[in-house]
Enzyme design. Structure first.
Site, short mmCIF file in Angstrom:
data_model
loop_
_atom_site.label_atom_id
_atom_site.label_comp_id
_atom_site.label_asym_id
_atom_site.label_seq_id
_atom_site.Cartn_x
_atom_site.Cartn_y
_atom_site.Cartn_z
N LYS A 100 0.88 -1.18 0.00
CA LYS A 100 0.00 0.00 0.00
C LYS A 100 0.90 1.22 0.00
O LYS A 100 2.03 1.16 0.49
CB LYS A 100 -0.86 0.01 1.27
CG LYS A 100 -2.08 0.87 1.18
CD LYS A 100 -3.17 0.19 0.38
CE LYS A 100 -4.54 0.56 0.84
NZ LYS A 100 -5.52 -0.44 0.45
N1 GLU Z 1 -7.52 -0.42 -2.67
C1 GLU Z 1 -8.23 -1.64 -2.79
C2 GLU Z 1 -8.14 -2.44 -1.50
O1 GLU Z 1 -7.87 -1.92 -0.44
C3 GLU Z 1 -7.86 -2.41 -4.04
C4 GLU Z 1 -6.43 -2.77 -4.18
C5 GLU Z 1 -6.06 -3.38 -5.53
O2 GLU Z 1 -6.92 -3.57 -6.36
O3 GLU Z 1 -4.88 -3.70 -5.68
O4 GLU Z 1 -8.39 -3.62 -1.48
#
Ligand code: GLU
Length: 411
Positions: A100
């Protein structure tokens, strides 16, 4: 203070008799990066932002996770959120690890050009650490298809055409059908199964949703389509309540048309105005926190009246509140299952990109539902057999898969 997420992980590792060293390895990120991002702002001065990327674990596949552009983010934040991605991908059994990142900024204060420069500079800084077999960004709070298109462009400069470099792209640029709606779509599927399991009739269920961004609004739309009564919704300034059910299609239409950024409590629809705190403590069948972390906490947990909680946001319930909800007999469907629809369709987008092919929306939605349903069945039967909460079951399944991958690979 222990991180929110490690408080959920330790009990799952305890059940597996994991050694201290392995525990430490599983909790510690593989790599964390923090860097300054200077840009020339619209007044011609220099403005410095801070960028972050935490790559948590890649034993089951490339690092995967969204980019959050938000004024409250810091490294601790991303450390927890990256870890959530690792367990989420393992639980729904897709071949990715967890990551992230993002930028500490308020997207509302930036114009389009500043957003583009910041996003592209962020990608340039990470350079070799990204890529379709290394680390694949996606949207999260404050980012969407446009930012993903800029990422694709920034990467293509030095690395050539590889659409699988980033997911959540616009459809015109090799995005997948169904991806924009996917997180909310998944939350709605999981809510339907959880209602069945708790003997709540979805056709008559009253539902309150906190947060009306991408996830909250699509969740509301799909639940409305399933026949549920969405009685309350909110954004960060407050919300709307109607005991008979809000007219979700009308709200979505009014909000999207003239000004996308219109606050919910400014909409001319027939409903009472409520605060976020009032929404969270409404007497409803299902409460869906779909905004930020820790909204259900020690201060308000005793006032929660919902019969079921489905976590559409990441980590919306603190560990202390989670224990109280369990004691009070209120089931919580954990984030790592409930909101896994987004990354599941990100995986499908990546597969299509690598095949240089695209699938129809029906096929994408079918695989989404099937993938989540399989994880749901596994999780609920395991929780039942072991007589443990769904949270503990989810973390036990996720951490076990990651631990096995680490051990098979060796060090
Ligand atoms: N931001 C989304 C999550 O927290 C999607 C992440 C992604 O598709 O890689 O799951």
């Amino acid at each position: 203070m222990p991180s929110a997420i490690s408080q959920f992980i330790h009990p799952a590792l305890d059940r597996q008799g994991v050694s201290d060293e392995m525990r430490h390895l599983m909790i510690t990120p593989y790599r964390e990066i923090k860097f300054g991002l200077p840009i020339v702002d619209h007044e011609g001065g220099m403005k410095l932002y801070t960028g972050f990327r935490v790559q948590h674990n890649h034993s089951r596949g490339p690092f995967k996770g969204g980019l959050r552009f938000h004024p409250d983010v810091d490294l601790d934040h991303f450390r927890d959120l990256a870890s959530v991605m690792t367990w989420k991908c393992a639980l729904v059994d897709i071949p990715f690890g967890g990551a992230k990142g993002g930028i500490n900024c308020n997207p509302r204060d930036l114009n389009q050009q500043e957003m583009e420069v910041l996003t592209k500079r962020f990608v340039e800084r990470l350079d070799e650490m990204l890529g379709p077999d290394h680390d694949i960004p996606a949207p999260d709070m404050g980012t969407g298809p446009q930012e993903m298109a800029w990422i694709l462009e920034a990467r293509s400069q030095d690395h050539g055409f590889e659409p699988g470099t980033v997911t959540g792209k616009p459809l015109q640029l090799f995005g997948s059908e169904g991806r924009t709606q996917a997180t909310g779509h998944g939350v709605a599927f999981v809510t339907r199964w959880a209602c069945e399991d708790s003997n709540i009739d979805i056709q008559d269920a009253s539902i309150a949703i906190q947060g009306f961004g991408n996830v909250g609004s699509y969740t509301a739309q799909f639940l409305h389509d399933f026949g549920a009564r969405v009685v309350a919704i909110s954004d960060k300034d407050g919300g709307l309540y109607h005991p008979e059910g809000l007219d979700i299609p009308e709200i979505l239409q009014v909000r999207q048309q003239p000004h996308e950024k219109l606050r919910l409590n400014e909409l001319a629809v027939s409903a009472e105005q409520i605060t976020n705190e009032e929404l969270l403590t409404l007497d409803v069948d299902v409460l869906i926190p779909a905004a930020v972390e820790a909204v259900i906490n020690e201060e308000n947990v005793e006032d929660i009246q919902a019969r079921l909680i489905v976590e559409a946001a990441n980590i919306p319930v603190t560990c202390e509140a989670d224990q109280r909800l369990e004691e009070r007999g209120i089931p919580v469907i954990p984030d790592i299952l409930a909101n896994a629809g987004g990354v599941t369709v990100s995986y499908l987008e990546w597969v299509q990109n690598r095949q240089r092919y695209s699938w129809k929306e029906e096929k994408v939605n079918h695989i989404l539902e099937e993938t989540l349903h399989q994880a749901w069945n596994h999780l609920t039967s395991y929780a039942r057999e072991e007589q443990i909460s769904r949270r503990l079951a989810a973390y036990t399944i996720g951490t076990q898969r990651v631990r096995e991958a680490i051990q098979l690979r060796g060090f």
